[in-house]
Design a protein around this motif. Structure first.
Motif, PDB file in Angstrom:
ATOM      1  N   ARG A 108       0.540  -0.934   0.250  1.00  0.00           N
ATOM      2  CA  ARG A 108       0.146   0.494  -0.416  1.00  0.00           C
ATOM      3  C   ARG A 108       1.287   0.574   0.011  1.00  0.00           C
ATOM      4  N   PHE A 109       0.785   1.929  -1.133  1.00  0.00           N
ATOM      5  CA  PHE A 109       0.776   3.214  -1.196  1.00  0.00           C
ATOM      6  C   PHE A 109       0.694   4.143  -2.486  1.00  0.00           C
ATOM      7  N   ARG A 113       3.273   8.779  -3.625  1.00  0.00           N
ATOM      8  CA  ARG A 113       4.889   8.350  -3.877  1.00  0.00           C
ATOM      9  C   ARG A 113       5.296   7.842  -4.904  1.00  0.00           C
ATOM     10  N   SER A 124      10.882   6.572  -0.691  1.00  0.00           N
ATOM     11  CA  SER A 124      11.664   5.276  -0.120  1.00  0.00           C
ATOM     12  C   SER A 124      12.135   4.617   1.146  1.00  0.00           C
ATOM     13  N   SER A 128      10.223  -0.628   2.086  1.00  0.00           N
ATOM     14  CA  SER A 128       9.121   0.024   0.711  1.00  0.00           C
ATOM     15  C   SER A 128      10.659  -0.041  -0.620  1.00  0.00           C
TER      16      SER A 128
END
Length: 342
Positions: A108-109, A113, A124, A128
């Protein structure tokens, strides 16, 4: 006494059964077929059918001709809009698609982003970085590079036996609609691909192949949106007709969501061009292209994309902000970020 599987065994019957009418021998096993394995009975046999039967998907496609025509019509409109618009719109839609696909795949981002990471490699963390790298690969594959029909191995960057199996499968689907082929490729790669690739790679593979229904490939929509309107089409279950029905419905919903997003961007661009008509130089128009294509824009990104100096970029960003066309969202003096006020 003869052995049970001796070739000389007369009539496959014991000695004391010779001459007895067959209807009175109901308790004995029937004659063996040529392909029977006596050592394997009575264990169940493996299913020898192909993993994906083209005829089953062909029948499903014929039964869903109406919904498939509706999806083709909607995609044709999206294809035309992107062919007539600036290249940044393709990137914008690809970022939105990949961000939604990443959520569906378990990472989930937000799209902002992802855009910052792809443009500037910022945003990051150790946790991630790998997920953002995969999302960056997905964005590039949706907009550039060989199509799956040209080179599946090159598209996925994965040599090996599973790629050969996928290539053979695609050849067996000749004659089916690209949307149907895409659905089968999606299901197949989730089954035979490596575990890390079963979701995101399968969806990207299918989305890019689905765009083969474009009348002018490479000039309009580079991919078929599958998740922009929600990932419901990726979750179809059951026999081929049910899976294909969910696939078509989900894709059409995503195409319509993409068209709605383009409507908002087009309206913003028209308003922005009217509001900046009095500004001289090429930088304002170039900045509008950048802001239209990226969810968030930093001064270094704008400088790289426009080729203008940092001072010229900053001056025009301030002007666009003053005229209500963009908004600065960080509220800080360094590394400020702007986005379009849609």
């Amino acid at each position: 006494m003869p052995r049970p599987f001796d070739d000389d065994y007369p009539g496959d019957l014991p000695d004391d059964a010779q001459g007895i009418p067959e209807e009175d021998l109901w308790f004995l096993p029937g004659p063996m077929e040529d392909d029977d394995d006596p050592l394997g009975q009575p264990l169940p046999r493996a299913d020898r059918r192909a993993l994906f039967e083209p005829d089953e998907w062909r029948a499903a496609e014929q039964a869903l001709a109406g919904p498939l025509a509706g999806l083709s019509l909607a995609f044709g409109e999206l294809d035309l809009r992107l062919r007539q618009g600036p290249p940044g719109l393709r990137l914008r839609l690809a970022l939105q698609e990949v961000a939604t696909l990443s959520w569906w795949a378990g990472t989930r981002f937000p799209v902002e982003r992802l855009g910052l990471w792809l443009a500037l490699r910022v945003g990051s963390t150790a946790d991630s970085e790998a997920a953002l790298a995969r999302a960056g690969w997905a964005t590039r594959r949706l907009t550039h590079g060989p199509t799956p029909s040209q080179d599946i191995g090159g598209f996925l960057d994965r040599p090996g036996e599973s790629i050969e199996d996928l290539t053979v499968l695609l050849r067996s689907l000749t004659g089916l609609h690209p949307v149907t082929q895409a659905a089968v490729l999606f299901q197949a790669w989730r089954l035979i691909g490596p575990e890390s690739a079963r979701d995101l790679e399968a969806a990207v593979l299918a989305a890019r192949h689905g765009a083969a229904m474009s009348r002018l490939p490479g000039q309009g929509a580079p991919f078929l949106p599958l998740a922009t309107g929600g990932p419901g089409g990726l979750q179809g279950q059951g026999e081929p007709r049910r899976k294909l029905a969910a696939w078509i419905a989900g894709a059409e919903q995503s195409v319509l969501a993409a068209l709605l997003h383009l409507e908002r961007l087009t309206a913003w661009r028209q308003r922005a061009e009217e509001a900046t008509g009095d500004l001289s130089g090429r930088v304002p128009a170039l900045l509008l292209d950048v802001i239209e294509g990226w969810p968030l824009v930093a001064a270094p990104l704008a400088e790289t994309e426009t080729g203008a100096s940092r001072a010229a970029v900053q001056r025009n960003l301030d002007r666009l902000t003053e005229r209500g066309l963009i908004e600065e969202i960080t509220g800080q003096g360094r590394f400020r970020l702007w986005r379009a006020r849609l």
